[in-house]
Write an enzyme that holds these catalytic residues in place. Structure first.
Site, PDB file in Angstrom:
ATOM      1  N   GLU A 153       0.825  -1.274   0.054  1.00  0.00           N
ATOM      2  CA  GLU A 153      -0.189  -0.134   0.258  1.00  0.00           C
ATOM      3  C   GLU A 153       0.692   1.200   0.043  1.00  0.00           C
ATOM      4  OE1 GLU A 153      -4.096  -1.615   1.952  1.00  0.00           O
ATOM      5  OE2 GLU A 153      -2.306  -0.887   3.566  1.00  0.00           O
ATOM      6  N   CYS A 183       2.997   8.393   0.868  1.00  0.00           N
ATOM      7  CA  CYS A 183       4.231   7.961   2.223  1.00  0.00           C
ATOM      8  C   CYS A 183       4.539   6.484   1.368  1.00  0.00           C
ATOM      9  CB  CYS A 183       3.240   7.303   3.450  1.00  0.00           C
ATOM     10  SG  CYS A 183       4.069   6.206   4.929  1.00  0.00           S
ATOM     11  N   CYS A 239       6.799  -6.677   6.408  1.00  0.00           N
ATOM     12  CA  CYS A 239       7.967  -6.633   7.299  1.00  0.00           C
ATOM     13  C   CYS A 239       8.512  -7.942   7.733  1.00  0.00           C
ATOM     14  CB  CYS A 239       7.669  -5.060   8.300  1.00  0.00           C
ATOM     15  SG  CYS A 239       8.541  -4.842   9.570  1.00  0.00           S
ATOM     16  N   CYS A 265       7.095  -5.675  14.908  1.00  0.00           N
ATOM     17  CA  CYS A 265       6.950  -4.694  16.149  1.00  0.00           C
ATOM     18  C   CYS A 265       5.132  -4.725  16.467  1.00  0.00           C
ATOM     19  CB  CYS A 265       6.715  -3.442  15.490  1.00  0.00           C
ATOM     20  SG  CYS A 265       8.786  -2.834  15.269  1.00  0.00           S
ATOM     21  N   CYS A 302       1.649  -3.520  15.509  1.00  0.00           N
ATOM     22  CA  CYS A 302       1.721  -2.781  13.772  1.00  0.00           C
ATOM     23  C   CYS A 302       0.984  -3.974  12.930  1.00  0.00           C
ATOM     24  CB  CYS A 302       3.256  -1.930  13.340  1.00  0.00           C
ATOM     25  SG  CYS A 302       2.978  -2.329  11.631  1.00  0.00           S
ATOM     26  N   GLY A 318       6.887  -2.006   5.934  1.00  0.00           N
ATOM     27  CA  GLY A 318       8.679  -2.364   5.872  1.00  0.00           C
ATOM     28  C   GLY A 318       9.991  -1.819   6.736  1.00  0.00           C
ATOM     29  N   GLU A 319      10.562  -2.198   6.282  1.00  0.00           N
ATOM     30  CA  GLU A 319      12.056  -1.222   6.853  1.00  0.00           C
ATOM     31  C   GLU A 319      12.778  -1.560   6.713  1.00  0.00           C
ATOM     32  OE1 GLU A 319      12.773  -0.584   9.959  1.00  0.00           O
ATOM     33  OE2 GLU A 319      14.157   0.064   9.183  1.00  0.00           O
ATOM     34  N   SER A 333      12.753   5.427  14.778  1.00  0.00           N
ATOM     35  CA  SER A 333      11.227   4.772  15.885  1.00  0.00           C
ATOM     36  C   SER A 333      11.271   4.459  17.032  1.00  0.00           C
ATOM     37  CB  SER A 333      10.670   3.756  14.309  1.00  0.00           C
ATOM     38  OG  SER A 333       9.906   4.304  13.825  1.00  0.00           O
ATOM     39  N   LEU A 334      11.891   5.300  18.005  1.00  0.00           N
ATOM     40  CA  LEU A 334      12.140   4.306  19.915  1.00  0.00           C
ATOM     41  C   LEU A 334      10.732   3.742  20.174  1.00  0.00           C
ATOM     42  CD1 LEU A 334      14.987   4.539  20.644  1.00  0.00           C
ATOM     43  CD2 LEU A 334      13.988   6.661  21.595  1.00  0.00           C
ATOM     44  N   HIS A 335      10.209   4.799  20.671  1.00  0.00           N
ATOM     45  CA  HIS A 335       8.742   4.107  20.663  1.00  0.00           C
ATOM     46  C   HIS A 335       9.277   3.729  22.409  1.00  0.00           C
ATOM     47  CE1 HIS A 335       7.333   4.155  17.271  1.00  0.00           C
ATOM     48  NE2 HIS A 335       7.685   3.366  16.545  1.00  0.00           N
ATOM     49  N   CYS A 355      -0.143   5.248  10.260  1.00  0.00           N
ATOM     50  CA  CYS A 355       0.534   4.286  10.952  1.00  0.00           C
ATOM     51  C   CYS A 355       0.424   3.299  11.791  1.00  0.00           C
ATOM     52  CB  CYS A 355       1.479   5.746  11.734  1.00  0.00           C
ATOM     53  SG  CYS A 355       2.042   7.236  10.880  1.00  0.00           S
TER      54      CYS A 355
HETATM   55  S1  SF4 Z   1       5.944  -0.885  12.838  1.00  0.00           S
HETATM   56 FE1  SF4 Z   1       7.197  -1.040  10.723  1.00  0.00          FE
HETATM   57  S2  SF4 Z   1       9.323  -2.078  11.517  1.00  0.00           S
HETATM   58 FE2  SF4 Z   1       7.649  -2.240  13.087  1.00  0.00          FE
HETATM   59  S3  SF4 Z   1       6.263  -4.164  11.997  1.00  0.00           S
HETATM   60 FE3  SF4 Z   1       5.513  -2.078  11.451  1.00  0.00          FE
HETATM   61  S4  SF4 Z   1       6.797  -1.963   9.575  1.00  0.00           S
HETATM   62 FE4  SF4 Z   1       7.630  -3.231  10.875  1.00  0.00          FE
END
Ligand code: SF4
Length: 350
Positions: free
Chosen positions: A88, A101, A108, A112, A115, A163-164, A220-222, A343
């Protein structure tokens, strides 16, 4: 075509038995005139046109569905790649800019838990051309006036879709180069308009700093502490908070670009006042020369998740404490939430 630089395109055409100089003409159509329909490429001899297009501009992906919100100013597109993989992309129009975006992987592998993309695992890396085509599709739609608000252009690209990005490093760097190469070899965007996000692949952050393309890095620290981040961002088991932050700080030092720290605020998980203080302390321990900025993201809901967005008062307190520590902080708007385009919500369900 977008997989290759100008010299590579010429070489490919020569291999196909076609005149190398046609590569420039095709590039001009694709990147400068924003045309992908062969019938509009009238400067190409009709006898060669189909072979040229088949050789350099094969159809890579087809839009399966487009969903809109914000009166048509936010558009999420579900793409089917040539092998059936689904990804997407999201176009977001603001008064001053248009941001695309884009996805860099189908699925991915970073897992996480908050997500939607991470739940399905990694299917495959995307190619440079597949990444670039998401931007070009948006650029063409804007150019033709098909997006609410009239004709326009893409001013910003954020690698924050599925994805990363740094786990697909070479293809992503290729895409950044195509987007920033001057027209007609590329789209001619400013590197300043491009943001590459990462969960903290430390060696790749260091490598990115050496590329000579000063894109904005978003880490992306979180969570500011390893105990929580080990769960929220599993790659933290490999590279700890201090290693990721130090690599980001080094990136800022080398490129002179301010790094963005992304922090999804999750109710009662990572939004406590003491964690705001700890985050402020971690970041300010690298100096206060304006190297960093915190972007708080109210958590967007995903199906079957126990986690939810912070209470408004907790969010306000979190911001207040960071600012009190001298850290510039903003709260991201939640564009696209209604169409699962915000996000962490991209799942590419067909
Ligand atoms: S937050 Fe980003 S790195 Fe983490 S699973 Fe989702 S897409 Fe992948």
């Amino acid at each position: 075509m977008a997989d290759l630089d100008a010299a590579g395109r010429k070489e490919l055409l020569t291999e196909l038995g076609l005149p190398g100089f046609r590569a420039k003409q095709l590039s001009n159509h694709y990147f400068a005139r924003l045309v992908d329909d062969p019938s509009e490429m009238t400067d190409l001899p009709s006898a060669e046109r189909d072979r040229l297009v088949a050789g350099l501009l094969p159809e890579l992906m087809t839009p399966l569905r487009a969903m809109q919100t914000d009166d048509g100013q936010t558009v999420k597109t579900l793409w089917k790649l040539f092998d059936g993989a689904l990804v997407e992309s999201v176009l977001m129009r603001y008064p001053e800019r248009v941001t695309m975006c884009v996805s860099s992987q189908a699925g991915c592998g970073m897992a996480c838990p908050f997500c939607a993309t991470g739940q399905g695992g990694l299917q495959r890396n995307m190619s440079t051309a597949e990444i670039v085509e998401q931007v070009l599709a948006g650029a063409r739609a804007l150019h033709r006036g098909e997006v609410a608000g009239g004709p326009g252009r893409v001013s910003n690209v954020v690698f924050m879709g599925m994805g990363e990005p740094l786990a697909n490093y070479n293809a992503v760097i290729g895409a950044v180069r195509r987007l920033t190469d001057p027209q007609p070899d590329g789209l001619g965007m400013s590197a300043r308009g491009i943001t590459v996000s990462t969960v903290g692949l430390v060696p790749r952050i260091k490598q990115l700093a050496t590329e000579g393309i000063p894109v904005t890095l978003a880490l992306s620290l979180h969570a500011p502490d390893d105990e929580l981040r080990d769960d929220l961002v599993p790659i933290n088991n490999r590279w700890k908070v201090h290693e990721a932050v130090e690599a980001a700080w080094e990136y800022a030092r080398t490129t002179k670009r301010r790094v963005s720290i992304e922090y999804a605020l999750i109710k009662d998980v990572n939004d406590q006042a003491w964690r705001a203080d700890l985050l402020g302390d971690v970041l300010s321990s690298y100096g206060d020369w304006g190297w960093v900025h915190v972007n708080l993201i109210p958590l967007n809901p995903i199906e079957n998740s126990k986690w939810t967005a912070s209470r408004p008062q907790d969010e306000r307190e979190f911001v207040r404490r960071l600012i009190a520590k001298g850290i510039p902080t903003t709260v991201r708007d939640t564009r696209g939430r209604e169409i699962d385009a915000a996000c962490g919500q991209l799942a590419a369900q067909g």
